[in-house]
Scaffold this motif. Structure first.
Motif, PDB file in Angstrom:
ATOM      1  N   SER A   1       0.819  -1.215   0.000  1.00 17.00           N
ATOM      2  CA  SER A   1       0.000   0.000   0.000  1.00 17.00           C
ATOM      3  C   SER A   1       0.850   1.261   0.000  1.00 17.00           C
ATOM      4  O   SER A   1       0.362   2.342   0.330  1.00 17.00           O
ATOM      5  CB  SER A   1      -0.916   0.001   1.233  1.00 17.00           C
ATOM      6  N   VAL A   2       2.120   1.127  -0.381  1.00 18.92           N
ATOM      7  CA  VAL A   2       3.028   2.265  -0.437  1.00 18.92           C
ATOM      8  C   VAL A   2       3.458   2.458  -1.884  1.00 18.92           C
ATOM      9  O   VAL A   2       3.855   1.505  -2.554  1.00 18.92           O
ATOM     10  CB  VAL A   2       4.270   2.026   0.446  1.00 18.92           C
ATOM     11  N   TYR A   3       3.387   3.695  -2.367  1.00 15.75           N
ATOM     12  CA  TYR A   3       3.764   3.989  -3.747  1.00 15.75           C
ATOM     13  C   TYR A   3       5.287   3.998  -3.892  1.00 15.75           C
ATOM     14  O   TYR A   3       6.024   4.255  -2.939  1.00 15.75           O
ATOM     15  CB  TYR A   3       3.167   5.322  -4.187  1.00 15.75           C
ATOM     16  N   GLU A   4       5.724   3.731  -5.110  1.00 20.26           N
ATOM     17  CA  GLU A   4       7.157   3.607  -5.388  1.00 20.26           C
ATOM     18  C   GLU A   4       7.930   4.865  -5.009  1.00 20.26           C
ATOM     19  O   GLU A   4       9.003   4.793  -4.415  1.00 20.26           O
ATOM     20  CB  GLU A   4       7.382   3.288  -6.873  1.00 20.26           C
ATOM     21  N   ASP A   5       7.380   6.034  -5.370  1.00 26.23           N
ATOM     22  CA  ASP A   5       8.107   7.271  -5.080  1.00 26.23           C
ATOM     23  C   ASP A   5       8.189   7.516  -3.576  1.00 26.23           C
ATOM     24  O   ASP A   5       9.203   7.994  -3.050  1.00 26.23           O
ATOM     25  CB  ASP A   5       7.458   8.465  -5.788  1.00 26.23           C
ATOM     26  N   GLN A   6       7.125   7.166  -2.841  1.00 26.58           N
ATOM     27  CA  GLN A   6       7.152   7.337  -1.390  1.00 26.58           C
ATOM     28  C   GLN A   6       8.158   6.372  -0.757  1.00 26.58           C
ATOM     29  O   GLN A   6       8.914   6.744   0.144  1.00 26.58           O
ATOM     30  CB  GLN A   6       5.767   7.100  -0.801  1.00 26.58           C
ATOM     31  N   LEU A   7       8.186   5.148  -1.244  1.00 26.18           N
ATOM     32  CA  LEU A   7       9.141   4.177  -0.731  1.00 26.18           C
ATOM     33  C   LEU A   7      10.575   4.620  -0.996  1.00 26.18           C
ATOM     34  O   LEU A   7      11.447   4.516  -0.119  1.00 26.18           O
ATOM     35  CB  LEU A   7       8.888   2.807  -1.351  1.00 26.18           C
ATOM     36  N   SER A   8      10.815   5.163  -2.183  1.00 25.07           N
ATOM     37  CA  SER A   8      12.162   5.631  -2.510  1.00 25.07           C
ATOM     38  C   SER A   8      12.572   6.780  -1.603  1.00 25.07           C
ATOM     39  O   SER A   8      13.710   6.847  -1.129  1.00 25.07           O
ATOM     40  CB  SER A   8      12.214   6.073  -3.985  1.00 25.07           C
ATOM     41  N   ALA A   9      11.630   7.709  -1.341  1.00 29.52           N
ATOM     42  CA  ALA A   9      11.925   8.851  -0.474  1.00 29.52           C
ATOM     43  C   ALA A   9      12.236   8.386   0.945  1.00 29.52           C
ATOM     44  O   ALA A   9      13.159   8.894   1.598  1.00 29.52           O
ATOM     45  CB  ALA A   9      10.756   9.821  -0.475  1.00 29.52           C
ATOM     46  N   VAL A  10      11.471   7.410   1.438  1.00 35.93           N
ATOM     47  CA  VAL A  10      11.708   6.906   2.792  1.00 35.93           C
ATOM     48  C   VAL A  10      13.040   6.182   2.875  1.00 35.93           C
ATOM     49  O   VAL A  10      13.771   6.288   3.863  1.00 35.93           O
ATOM     50  CB  VAL A  10      10.541   6.001   3.231  1.00 35.93           C
ATOM     51  N   LYS A  11      13.404   5.430   1.811  1.00 35.66           N
ATOM     52  CA  LYS A  11      14.702   4.752   1.815  1.00 35.66           C
ATOM     53  C   LYS A  11      15.847   5.744   1.838  1.00 35.66           C
ATOM     54  O   LYS A  11      16.846   5.543   2.548  1.00 35.66           O
ATOM     55  CB  LYS A  11      14.802   3.844   0.589  1.00 35.66           C
ATOM     56  N   ARG A  12      15.697   6.838   1.097  1.00 35.48           N
ATOM     57  CA  ARG A  12      16.749   7.869   1.112  1.00 35.48           C
ATOM     58  C   ARG A  12      16.853   8.510   2.493  1.00 35.48           C
ATOM     59  O   ARG A  12      17.954   8.736   3.003  1.00 35.48           O
ATOM     60  CB  ARG A  12      16.456   8.936   0.049  1.00 35.48           C
ATOM     61  N   ALA A  13      15.692   8.824   3.094  1.00 40.27           N
ATOM     62  CA  ALA A  13      15.703   9.419   4.435  1.00 40.27           C
ATOM     63  C   ALA A  13      16.278   8.447   5.465  1.00 40.27           C
ATOM     64  O   ALA A  13      17.000   8.848   6.379  1.00 40.27           O
ATOM     65  CB  ALA A  13      14.289   9.838   4.834  1.00 40.27           C
ATOM     66  N   SER A  14      15.966   7.155   5.307  1.00 38.69           N
ATOM     67  CA  SER A  14      16.512   6.152   6.225  1.00 38.69           C
ATOM     68  C   SER A  14      18.029   6.065   6.107  1.00 38.69           C
ATOM     69  O   SER A  14      18.743   5.924   7.106  1.00 38.69           O
ATOM     70  CB  SER A  14      15.886   4.782   5.929  1.00 38.69           C
ATOM     71  N   ALA A  15      18.512   6.158   4.867  1.00 41.24           N
ATOM     72  CA  ALA A  15      19.961   6.086   4.657  1.00 41.24           C
ATOM     73  C   ALA A  15      20.679   7.276   5.275  1.00 41.24           C
ATOM     74  O   ALA A  15      21.817   7.178   5.720  1.00 41.24           O
ATOM     75  CB  ALA A  15      20.261   6.005   3.160  1.00 41.24           C
ATOM     76  N   ARG A  16      19.976   8.426   5.309  1.00 45.79           N
ATOM     77  CA  ARG A  16      20.580   9.619   5.917  1.00 45.79           C
ATOM     78  C   ARG A  16      20.448   9.602   7.435  1.00 45.79           C
ATOM     79  O   ARG A  16      20.964  10.482   8.115  1.00 45.79           O
ATOM     80  CB  ARG A  16      19.915  10.888   5.379  1.00 45.79           C
ATOM     81  N   GLY A  17      19.731   8.597   7.944  1.00 45.49           N
ATOM     82  CA  GLY A  17      19.521   8.552   9.401  1.00 45.49           C
ATOM     83  C   GLY A  17      18.659   9.687   9.856  1.00 45.49           C
ATOM     84  O   GLY A  17      18.983  10.396  10.807  1.00 45.49           O
ATOM     85  N   ALA A  18      17.491   9.879   9.175  1.00 46.01           N
ATOM     86  CA  ALA A  18      16.675  11.063   9.417  1.00 46.01           C
ATOM     87  C   ALA A  18      16.147  11.157  10.832  1.00 46.01           C
ATOM     88  O   ALA A  18      15.932  12.235  11.348  1.00 46.01           O
ATOM     89  CB  ALA A  18      15.491  11.070   8.438  1.00 46.01           C
ATOM     90  N   THR A  19      15.976  10.020  11.499  1.00 49.07           N
ATOM     91  CA  THR A  19      15.395  10.101  12.846  1.00 49.07           C
ATOM     92  C   THR A  19      16.363   9.714  13.929  1.00 49.07           C
ATOM     93  O   THR A  19      16.298  10.229  15.040  1.00 49.07           O
ATOM     94  CB  THR A  19      14.153   9.188  12.945  1.00 49.07           C
ATOM     95  N   ARG A  20      17.243   8.780  13.657  1.00 55.99           N
ATOM     96  CA  ARG A  20      18.079   8.284  14.759  1.00 55.99           C
ATOM     97  C   ARG A  20      19.568   8.387  14.473  1.00 55.99           C
ATOM     98  O   ARG A  20      20.385   8.084  15.316  1.00 55.99           O
ATOM     99  CB  ARG A  20      17.721   6.832  15.059  1.00 55.99           C
TER     100      ARG A  20
END
Length: 577
Positions: A63-82
Motif C-alpha cells: 500500500s506504499v507507492y514507489e516514489d514514497q518508498l524511494s523517499a523513505v529509503k533515502r531518508a533512512s539512509a541519511r539517518g533522518a530520525t536516529r
C-alpha cells in the motif's frame, strides 16, 4: 503502482484484485466500494513503535507507492530520525511521521491518517501521539474507531500512559481492543514476558469493561506477526495482526434497533418538495414507518426516502438520506426524527465524562456552547464531580478540568437535548463543548446514564465573562468601599481622593451611588460609596468588616489601599508615574 518488497511476500493482497484493476477499472471500484470499512486507532506510550507498526503494515500489504518508498529509503539512509540509518534498512515510521518536528524528534505529534485495503476490507488507520501532553490528539483520532490497537514495549511492560490510553479507549466506547506486545525480538521472544504483559493488561481491560481483548506478540521492525507469520516464535499459533483485523466482527457494534435521525438541513427546491436531510445516527427507517418529530412531538409517517442515486424503500445507519414526511409538520435543523414509542431521553441536565482539550482550563462560572448531533445550544457547568486518575480509575476532587484531564461533570443545557447514554449510542451520546468567544473546541463529552435532576438545572443563564476572567484582566477583585464623614460634602471629597489614589496605583475605581455599588463590584471595579456618619472630623472608611482610619484624608486614602492589599483584592500592578 504500489511498491512491493521482493524479500517478503504479501499474501493479504488478492491477485484477482490486481487483475481486475488492469482489466476493468469500474468493476474494481464497485468491488472496492462494497467492501466493509474498519476504522482503527493505533495508540501507546512514547517509542513503543506505533508509527513503525503502521509503516510495516502499509509496506507489507503493498500500500506504499514507489516514489514514497524511494523517499523513505533515502531518508533512512541519511539517518533522518536516529542517525543510524543505512541503505539496506527502511525506517518504517517515516511513512506516517510526516511533520519535520516528528522526523527530527522521532515521535508522533499530530494525528496521521493512512488508508489501505485488502481483499475483504477497507481500513482507515489513525496514528496517534503517545506523549501525555498530546492526549487530546489521541482522543480525536480514537473518537470514530471500531478497533483500538495498543502497543506495549516488551522491555517496559504496562506503563501509566498505557493504562491512560486503555481507559480513554474504553471511555470512547471502542468495543475491540488489540494489544500488540512489540519489540519481542529485544527480549528473545520470551513467552513468559508476553504472558505476563498479556495477563496484566487483560486484567486492567476487564476492570474497564472492554468486551473484546486480544493480545499478539509482534516485532514491528522485523515484521513478525504483522502481515506474515515469522519463524522467531514457534510457540505462538494465533493470527497475525492483519488476519485478526480482517476477522473482527463489526455488525454487532452498530445500533440498528433505535432510529435516531438528526435533521441537518431542510431541502425545499420548490413548492412541491419538502425533505429533511441528514445522516442516520442509528437504526433503520422504512417507507411507511410511523415517526415522531422532536421536540414538537408531532406524529407522521415516512412518505419517501431520497438519495442522490434515487429513491429507497429503507435506509440504515450511517447512510445520509433525505426523508419526506406524509404531513406538513414543523421540522428544522437540530430537530430529531425517531420511531414512535422509542424516543430518546429529552433532558437539559447532562451527567457526562469530559475530556478537556483546551490549554485554557475550564471555567465553571462561564457559559459554553454545546454541539450535540446537529443541535447547538448554550450550556453551563453545574459542577465537577472529579478528575479520573487512570492508575486506579478513582475520581479526585478538582475545582475544574485542565488540558488533557478526564473528569466527570454535570452540565445544564439552556434547551432540551435528545440524547442516549454513550455506552448505548455513540452518536447521540456524545457532544463537544465550544468556547463561545473564540469558537475553539474545548471539550469532548460522553453522556453517562443515571443523571438525577437537581435545583441547579433550573438556574438562569450565566454571563459570558466570569469573575476569574475579570480578575485576570483587571488584576483586582471588585469590592465596595464606604467612605464616611460628618457632612455629605466632606465625605464625597474624601471619596474622590480615595478614587484618585487608587487610580494612580493602576486600579479601576469609581464613586457610585449605594444602589449600584454591588453591581459595579461584581463587574470587578472598586466601588466607592459616600455615607454620612457620626465620626465628626475623623477620616474613616469601611471595607467589608474592617474599619479604616487615617490622620487626614490623604492618609485615609493610603490606608484604604493597604486594606485592599491585605484583603487580597489587588494584584501586582505598579503605580503610574
Amino acid at each position: 503502482m504500489a511498491a512491493r518488497d521482493h524479500d517478503r511476500a504479501s499474501p493479504a493482497v488478492a491477485v484477482d484484485d490486481e487483475a481486475l484493476l488492469r482489466g476493468d477499472v469500474e468493476a474494481y471500484l464497485r468491488r472496492h466500494e462494497q467492501k466493509e470499512l474498519l476504522r482503527l486507532v493505533v495508540i501507546g506510550s512514547v517509542d513503543d513503535g506505533k508509527s513503525t507498526l503502521i509503516g510495516r503494515l502499509l509496506h507489507d500489504t503493498a500500500s506504499v507507492y514507489e516514489d514514497q518508498l524511494s523517499a523513505v529509503k533515502r531518508a533512512s539512509a541519511r539517518g533522518a530520525t536516529r542517525g543510524d540509518g543505512s541503505a539496506a534498512e527502511v525506517d518504517f515510521s517515516l511513512f506516517t511521521d510526516g511533520l519535520r518536528a516528528e522526523r527530527e524528534q522521532g515521535i508522533t505529534i499530530d494525528v496521521a491518517y493512512r488508508y489501505f485495503a485488502t481483499a475483504t476490507r477497507k481500513f482507515i488507520i489513525a496514528d496517534t501521539p503517545g506523549h501525555v501532553q498530546y492526549t487530546r490528539n489521541m482522543a480525536t483520532g480514537a473518537s470514530t474507531a471500531n478497533v483500538a490497537v495498543i502497543l506495549i514495549d516488551a522491555r517496559l511492560g504496562v506503563l501509566a500512559q498505557t493504562r491512560r490510553h486503555a481507559y480513554l479507549a474504553s471511555l470512547l466506547g471502542i468495543p475491540h481492543l488489540v494489544v500488540c506486545v512489540n519489540k519481542m525480538d529485544l527480549v528473545a521472544w520470551d513467552p513468559a514476558v508476553f504472558a505476563r504483559i498479556a495477563d496484566e493488561i487483560g486484567a486492567f481491560a476487564g476492570r474497564l469493561g472492554i468486551p473484546d481483548v486480544t493480545c499478539l506478540p509482534v516485532s514491528a521492525l522485523r515484521g513478525d506477526q504483522i502481515v506474515t507469520h515469522g519463524d522467531a516464535a514457534p510457540w505462538y499459533d494465533g493470527p497475525t495482526l492483519l488476519e485478526h483485523l480482517e476477522r473482527v466482527p463489526l455488525d454487532a457494534d452498530r445500533n440498528l434497533d433505535e432510529l435516531r435521525f438528526p435533521v441537518q438541513y431542510v431541502v425545499r427546491p420548490s413548492l412541491d418538495y419538502r425533505g429533511f436531510a441528514g445522516q442516520l445516527a442509528s437504526g433503520v427507517v422504512r417507507v411507511g414507518d410511523e415517526v415522531v418529530a422532536l421536540p414538537s412531538g408531532r406524529r407522521t409517517t415516512v412518505a419517501a426516502i431520497d438519495t442522490y442515486d434515487g429513491a429507497l424503500t429503507e435506509a440504515f445507519a450511517p447512510m445520509s438520506v433525505t426523508l419526506r414526511l406524509a404531513d406538513e409538520i414543523d421540522v428544522s435543523r437540530g430537530d430529531m426524527i425517531v420511531h414512535a414509542g422509542r424516543a430518546p431521553l429529552a433532558s437539559q441536565r447532562l451527567d457526562a465524562m469530559l475530556v478537556w482539550l483546551s490549554e485554557r482550563p475550564m471555567d465553571p462560572d462561564r457559559s459554553y456552547l454545546l454541539k450535540h448531533t446537529s443541535r447547538l445550544v448554550r450550556a453551563d457547568v453545574v459542577g465537577v464531580v472529579g478528575v479520573i486518575d487512570p492508575e486506579d480509575l478513582a475520581p479526585r476532587p478538582a475545582p475544574h478540568l485542565s488540558l488533557n484531564d478526564i473528569g466527570r461533570v454535570t452540565l445544564r443545557a439552556h434547551q432540551p437535548l435528545f440524547c442516549d447514554p454513550y455506552a448505548h449510542n455513540r452518536a447521540t451520546g456524545s457532544f463537544i463543548l465550544i468556547d463561545s468567544l473564540t469558537h475553539d473546541t474545548v471539550g469532548a463529552g460522553m453522556i453517562v446514564a443515571g443523571g438525577v435532576p437537581t435545583a441547579a438545572a433550573a438556574a438562569g443563564p450565566r454571563a459570558q465573562v466570569s469573575a476569574a476572567e475579570r480578575r485576570a484582566r483587571l488584576d483586582q477583585v471588585g469590592a465596595v468601599i464606604t467612605v464616611g464623614g460628618a457632612a455629605a460634602d466632606a465625605a464625597r471629597g474624601r471619596a474622590y481622593l480615595v478614587e484618585r489614589v487608587l487610580f494612580d496605583h493602576g486600579r479601576i475605581a469609581a464613586v457610585v451611588d449605594a444602589a449600584a455599588a454591588a453591581a459595579v463590584a461584581a463587574a470587578g471595579v472598586l466601588a466607592i460609596v459616600v455615607a454620612a456618619d457620626g465620626d465628626g472630623g475623623v477620616a474613616a472608611a469601611r471595607l467589608d468588616d474592617e474599619r479604616v482610619t487615617g490622620d487626614d484624608d490623604e492618609a485615609l486614602a493610603r490606608a484604604v489601599l493597604g486594606a485592599l492589599e491585605r484583603a487580597g483584592k489587588l494584584g501586582a500592578t505598579e503605580p503610574f508615574d
